[in-house]
Structure formats: structure tokens, C-alpha cells
Design an enzyme around this catalytic site. Sequence first.
Site, PDB file in Angstrom:
ATOM      1  N   SER A   1     -10.196  -3.631  -7.715  1.00 16.37           N
ATOM      2  CA  SER A   1      -9.722  -3.204  -8.761  1.00 16.37           C
ATOM      3  C   SER A   1     -11.605  -3.025  -9.554  1.00 16.37           C
ATOM      4  O   SER A   1     -11.707  -3.172  -9.119  1.00 16.37           O
ATOM      5  CB  SER A   1      -8.880  -3.418  -9.363  1.00 16.37           C
ATOM      6  OG  SER A   1      -8.968  -3.306 -11.268  1.00 16.37           O
TER       7      SER A   1
ATOM      8  N   TYR B   1      -4.455 -11.965 -11.573  1.00 16.85           N
ATOM      9  CA  TYR B   1      -5.300 -10.668 -10.958  1.00 16.85           C
ATOM     10  C   TYR B   1      -6.711 -10.514 -11.018  1.00 16.85           C
ATOM     11  O   TYR B   1      -7.121 -10.457 -10.081  1.00 16.85           O
ATOM     12  CB  TYR B   1      -4.266  -9.852 -11.631  1.00 16.85           C
ATOM     13  CG  TYR B   1      -4.118  -8.442 -11.396  1.00 16.85           C
ATOM     14  CD1 TYR B   1      -3.219  -7.736 -10.304  1.00 16.85           C
ATOM     15  CD2 TYR B   1      -5.330  -6.889 -11.457  1.00 16.85           C
ATOM     16  CE1 TYR B   1      -3.814  -6.426  -9.336  1.00 16.85           C
ATOM     17  CE2 TYR B   1      -6.026  -6.264 -11.267  1.00 16.85           C
ATOM     18  CZ  TYR B   1      -4.916  -5.961 -10.369  1.00 16.85           C
ATOM     19  OH  TYR B   1      -4.961  -4.475 -10.143  1.00 16.85           O
TER      20      TYR B   1
HETATM   21  P1  NAD Z   1       3.012  -0.257  -6.576  1.00 20.39           P
HETATM   22  O1  NAD Z   1       4.097  -1.469  -6.941  1.00 20.39           O
HETATM   23  O2  NAD Z   1       3.347   0.728  -6.415  1.00 20.39           O
HETATM   24  O3  NAD Z   1       3.185  -0.791  -4.975  1.00 20.39           O
HETATM   25  C1  NAD Z   1       2.638  -1.574  -4.025  1.00 20.39           C
HETATM   26  C2  NAD Z   1       2.929  -1.498  -2.859  1.00 20.39           C
HETATM   27  O4  NAD Z   1       2.661  -2.746  -2.358  1.00 20.39           O
HETATM   28  C3  NAD Z   1       4.303  -1.058  -2.639  1.00 20.39           C
HETATM   29  O5  NAD Z   1       4.371  -0.665  -1.224  1.00 20.39           O
HETATM   30  C4  NAD Z   1       5.074  -2.386  -2.109  1.00 20.39           C
HETATM   31  O6  NAD Z   1       6.237  -2.399  -1.473  1.00 20.39           O
HETATM   32  C5  NAD Z   1       4.492  -3.813  -1.493  1.00 20.39           C
HETATM   33  N1  NAD Z   1       4.236  -5.069  -1.757  1.00 20.39           N
HETATM   34  C6  NAD Z   1       4.569  -5.583  -2.767  1.00 20.39           C
HETATM   35  N2  NAD Z   1       4.689  -6.819  -2.122  1.00 20.39           N
HETATM   36  C7  NAD Z   1       4.137  -7.003  -1.412  1.00 20.39           C
HETATM   37  C8  NAD Z   1       4.397  -8.518   0.015  1.00 20.39           C
HETATM   38  N3  NAD Z   1       4.810  -9.764  -0.757  1.00 20.39           N
HETATM   39  N4  NAD Z   1       4.488  -8.036   1.260  1.00 20.39           N
HETATM   40  C9  NAD Z   1       4.108  -6.601   1.760  1.00 20.39           C
HETATM   41  N5  NAD Z   1       3.923  -5.499   0.382  1.00 20.39           N
HETATM   42  C10 NAD Z   1       4.170  -5.689  -0.445  1.00 20.39           C
HETATM   43  O7  NAD Z   1       1.420  -0.792  -6.494  1.00 20.39           O
HETATM   44  P2  NAD Z   1      -0.404   0.224  -6.605  1.00 20.39           P
HETATM   45  O8  NAD Z   1      -0.625   0.890  -8.000  1.00 20.39           O
HETATM   46  O9  NAD Z   1      -0.574   1.047  -5.356  1.00 20.39           O
HETATM   47  O10 NAD Z   1      -1.387  -0.907  -5.938  1.00 20.39           O
HETATM   48  C11 NAD Z   1      -1.348  -0.836  -4.837  1.00 20.39           C
HETATM   49  C12 NAD Z   1      -2.811  -1.664  -4.825  1.00 20.39           C
HETATM   50  O11 NAD Z   1      -3.629  -1.330  -5.664  1.00 20.39           O
HETATM   51  C13 NAD Z   1      -2.646  -2.971  -5.332  1.00 20.39           C
HETATM   52  O12 NAD Z   1      -3.868  -3.799  -4.719  1.00 20.39           O
HETATM   53  C14 NAD Z   1      -3.060  -2.404  -7.115  1.00 20.39           C
HETATM   54  O13 NAD Z   1      -3.495  -4.800  -7.278  1.00 20.39           O
HETATM   55  C15 NAD Z   1      -4.466  -1.926  -6.703  1.00 20.39           C
HETATM   56  N6  NAD Z   1      -4.723  -1.493  -8.232  1.00 20.39           N
HETATM   57  C16 NAD Z   1      -4.407  -0.780  -8.252  1.00 20.39           C
HETATM   58  C17 NAD Z   1      -4.370  -0.138 -10.058  1.00 20.39           C
HETATM   59  C18 NAD Z   1      -2.820   0.722 -11.062  1.00 20.39           C
HETATM   60  O14 NAD Z   1      -3.719   1.434 -12.114  1.00 20.39           O
HETATM   61  N7  NAD Z   1      -1.894   1.263 -10.590  1.00 20.39           N
HETATM   62  C19 NAD Z   1      -5.518  -0.217 -11.009  1.00 20.39           C
HETATM   63  C20 NAD Z   1      -6.459  -0.592  -9.922  1.00 20.39           C
HETATM   64  C21 NAD Z   1      -5.846  -1.697  -8.799  1.00 20.39           C
END
Ligand code: NAD
Length: 251
Positions: free
Chosen positions: A133, A146
Amino acid sequence: MFLEGKRALVTGSTSGIGLAIARALAGEGARVVLNGFGDEDEIAKLCEELGATHSGADLTDVAQVGAMMEQAGEIDILVNNAGMQHVAPVEEFPVDKWNLILALNLSAAFHTTRLAVPSMKKKGWGRIINTASAHSKVASPFKGAYNAAKHGLDGFTKTIALELAEHGVTANCISPGYVWTPLVENQIPDTMKARGMTRDEVINDVLLVKQATKKFVQPEEIGALAVFLCRDEMQNVNGANWSIDGGWTAE
Ligand code: NAD
């Protein structure tokens, strides 16, 4: 279809960024193992669409990570993407949330990696891509767990990049800015509370304020970068932390 014959595991791929990465890898011919929670019928449809299999392992539980890796078989492309967020001032930060975020956003990547690496070394080829991130490079208030986990993931990635370099295995982070997914949407109420702001103020004055584009990053852009890192021409791109944040961390 340069990934035909490769097997990819993308954690947290039933939603958001992970799903876009899984789609992009499958689009290049990789056989994909999905992981994450969600509606059973929706997940079955995704599996059919992508020709994928699915593990519902909860990655905060080390035994379930082990079972998933056993079920997945030899993995060529490991994408550690599953993550969660919680927003609260440090003195109010719930201890159970701290432990869960560290377990999912950081420790799970260690467990999948230690179990995936032996077959990658044996084959002399592997790609480990960790969704970090912008918060692996800079901090924002109220996101102690985080920010700690994502900075840790960057450090872990650099370490394995050095350890595995001579075995044809690369390890890199992809570091998105804000992407409109459930993870971002769900943090809006707590951010409104922690900062005393309206929903629109959170979107414009917190989420998009540092993204010079003033736009959310699209999940498909992250999928495209993950595919790019899998190319053989990228064999010397190792231990890097790729920003895809509309310029946020350039400032
Ligand atoms: P999201 O909530 O859409 O997806 C999260 C995924 O993780 C889902 O498939 C969920 O079922 C799964 N998950 C949650 N808890 C779990 C567990 N205990 N075991 C297994 N799977 C689990 O989130 P996203 O925004 O797509 O985030 C994905 C990654 O990207 C994360 O690591 C997040 O920190 C990172 N990220 C997101 C953003 C953003 O702005 N959305 C920015 C930077 C980094």
C-alpha cells in the site's frame, strides 16, 4: 498467453484488487487458485468464469493457511493480497483488531511464502507479489496496525527478494493508493468519527487529497502491473516496491 502452464494463488481474491489480479493472470493463461470469503454461488460463478478453484481458508489461522497450500499444490505465482483495515486513535485501537490485521496483512504472507518457496526453488522460477500500500511507504493517522503491517510487508519482501534472487524467484510489492473497494468504503464511517468529518469530506479531503490525479486507482490497473511483473523480462526487477497511487508518494 504467456502464463500457460503456471499455477497462481491469489489470496483475498473474491473481491476488489485480488479479483482483478486473478482475472488478469487467468487472462494470460495461468491456472488460478482463488481465496477469500463471500457468497458461495458468486464464488462458484467466479471459479467457472476463470477456470479457477477456490479455498475459503481464513488466513489469520496458521493451520488453515497450511491446509490451503497443501490443497493448492505447487504454486509458481504467489500473490499475497488479502488484507483488512481498521481506523481508530491509538489509545482506543482494539487489541483484537491489531492482532487480526498483523496476522492477515503481514504474517499470512510469511506463512504462504515459506510453504510456496521450496517448489519455486526446485523449478528455478517463481514470482511473489505482495499487495502492500502507499501506507507501506508513508503513514496516515489512526491506521497504526495497517501502517505497521504494510511497512513490515515491504521489509519482508526485500528480505525474500535477496534470499531467492539466485533461484530465479523474484519478490516485489505493489503499493496502490486508494482504490474504490469494500475495504475503502467500510473505513469511511470510522474515519468520519475519528476526524469529525462528513462522508464527502472524507472522500475529497482524506482519501483523494494526496492522489494528484484526484481519482481512485482502478483494480484492473493493479492486475496489469501484476501480470507485467510475471514476465521473464522482469527477472531482474526484484525487491522493489511499485507505487500505483496517482502520484501520492511522489510528494
Ligand atoms: P477487499 O475488502 O475488496 O478484499 C479483501 C479480500 O480479502 C476479500 O477477498 C476478502 O474475502 C479477503 N479476506 C478478508 N479477510 C480474510 C481472511 N481472514 N482470510 C482470507 N481472506 C480474507 O479489499 P481490497 O481493497 O481489494 O484490498 C486488497 C488488498 O489491497 C489488501 O491487502 C489491502 O490492504 C490492499 N490495498 C487496498 C487499497 C484500497 O484502496 N482498496 C489501497 C492499498 C492497498
